[in-house]
Design a protein around this motif. Structure first.
Motif, PDB file in Angstrom:
ATOM      1  N   LEU A  24       9.799  10.997  17.196  1.00  0.00           N
ATOM      2  CA  LEU A  24      10.233  11.484  15.886  1.00  0.00           C
ATOM      3  C   LEU A  24       9.059  11.521  14.909  1.00  0.00           C
ATOM      4  CD1 LEU A  24      12.348  12.312  13.785  1.00  0.00           C
ATOM      5  CD2 LEU A  24      12.807   9.882  13.417  1.00  0.00           C
ATOM      6  N   ALA A  25       8.307  10.423  14.830  1.00  0.00           N
ATOM      7  CA  ALA A  25       7.173  10.352  13.903  1.00  0.00           C
ATOM      8  C   ALA A  25       6.110  11.386  14.256  1.00  0.00           C
ATOM      9  CB  ALA A  25       6.574   8.951  13.914  1.00  0.00           C
ATOM     10  N   ARG A  26       5.791  11.544  15.545  1.00  0.00           N
ATOM     11  CA  ARG A  26       4.780  12.515  15.976  1.00  0.00           C
ATOM     12  C   ARG A  26       5.237  13.941  15.656  1.00  0.00           C
ATOM     13  NH1 ARG A  26       4.058  10.722  20.535  1.00  0.00           N
ATOM     14  NH2 ARG A  26       5.594  11.925  21.685  1.00  0.00           N
ATOM     15  N   ASN A  27       6.488  14.264  15.924  1.00  0.00           N
ATOM     16  CA  ASN A  27       6.999  15.612  15.633  1.00  0.00           C
ATOM     17  C   ASN A  27       6.933  15.923  14.141  1.00  0.00           C
ATOM     18  OD1 ASN A  27       7.531  16.131  18.317  1.00  0.00           O
ATOM     19  ND2 ASN A  27       9.710  15.675  18.172  1.00  0.00           N
ATOM     20  N   LEU A  28       7.303  14.951  13.320  1.00  0.00           N
ATOM     21  CA  LEU A  28       7.241  15.170  11.872  1.00  0.00           C
ATOM     22  C   LEU A  28       5.796  15.303  11.399  1.00  0.00           C
ATOM     23  CD1 LEU A  28      10.027  12.765  10.575  1.00  0.00           C
ATOM     24  CD2 LEU A  28      10.064  15.260  10.622  1.00  0.00           C
ATOM     25  N   ALA A  29       4.926  14.391  11.833  1.00  0.00           N
ATOM     26  CA  ALA A  29       3.514  14.429  11.411  1.00  0.00           C
ATOM     27  C   ALA A  29       2.845  15.724  11.860  1.00  0.00           C
ATOM     28  CB  ALA A  29       2.763  13.222  11.954  1.00  0.00           C
ATOM     29  N   ASN A  30       3.022  16.111  13.115  1.00  0.00           N
ATOM     30  CA  ASN A  30       2.410  17.336  13.629  1.00  0.00           C
ATOM     31  C   ASN A  30       2.961  18.573  12.930  1.00  0.00           C
ATOM     32  OD1 ASN A  30       0.806  15.886  15.357  1.00  0.00           O
ATOM     33  ND2 ASN A  30       2.081  16.248  17.158  1.00  0.00           N
TER      34      ASN A  30
END
Length: 169
Positions: A24-30
């Motif tokens: 979730l964090a990686r998808n949002l950050a990217n």
């Protein structure tokens, strides 16, 4: 996974997705970073960072610190968005002369030598027949040079405003 409400393709977790905070964090950050203005030290640093899954896509923006310029990606090349411009004004005074000059220091240094334009912002009296130009231009300053159309004519000027514009294109 669902996508954002704005149709930008940013993956967000749906209620029925298995919990995975890292994904979730990686998808949002990217998703957010790729739509923000990316900062890099130079074009070579940008090329090294934006490869593989992080390769640039059409519409991305980047700012290069070495050139102090903003770029956008067309889908095949990075294009400059705008030129770097600074402007200002300086008052110049002289007594019984046919030339006058002043060194103007830019508020911040350019990455290379800019184009500089100067203008006498007064049409009063004898100054109305004077001209000006910039010379000894560097990345940090230039000399504004004012001169009388008639070299034999000596005049005086007090707090004459000289506007300047410096730009990298």
């Amino acid at each position: 996974m669902a996508t954002d409400d704005f149709g930008q393709g940013i993956n967000v977790a749906a209620l029925l997705d298995a919990p995975d905070a890292a994904t979730l964090a990686r998808n949002l950050a990217n998703g957010i970073a790729s739509r923000s203005i990316l900062r890099f030290a130079s074009a070579s640093a940008r090329a090294a960072a934006l490869t593989g899954v992080s390769a640039p896509t059409a519409g991305m923006h980047s700012y290069l610190e070495d050139t102090q310029r903003l770029y956008f990606y067309t889908g095949s090349v990075w294009r400059q968005v705008s030129s770097l411009t600074q402007q200002g004004s300086v008052n110049l005074s002289w007594t019984n002369a046919n030339t006058a000059s002043v060194t103007v220091t830019f508020p911040f240094a350019f990455a290379s030598t800019p184009n500089v334009f100067v203008n006498i912002n007064s049409g009063n009296g004898a100054v109305a027949r004077w001209s000006c130009r910039a010379y000894q231009i560097t990345a940090t300053n230039f000399v504004a040079f004012l001169y009388a159309a008639d070299a034999a004519s000596l005049t005086s000027g007090s707090a004459i405003p000289v506007q300047w514009l410096a730009s990298l294109t």
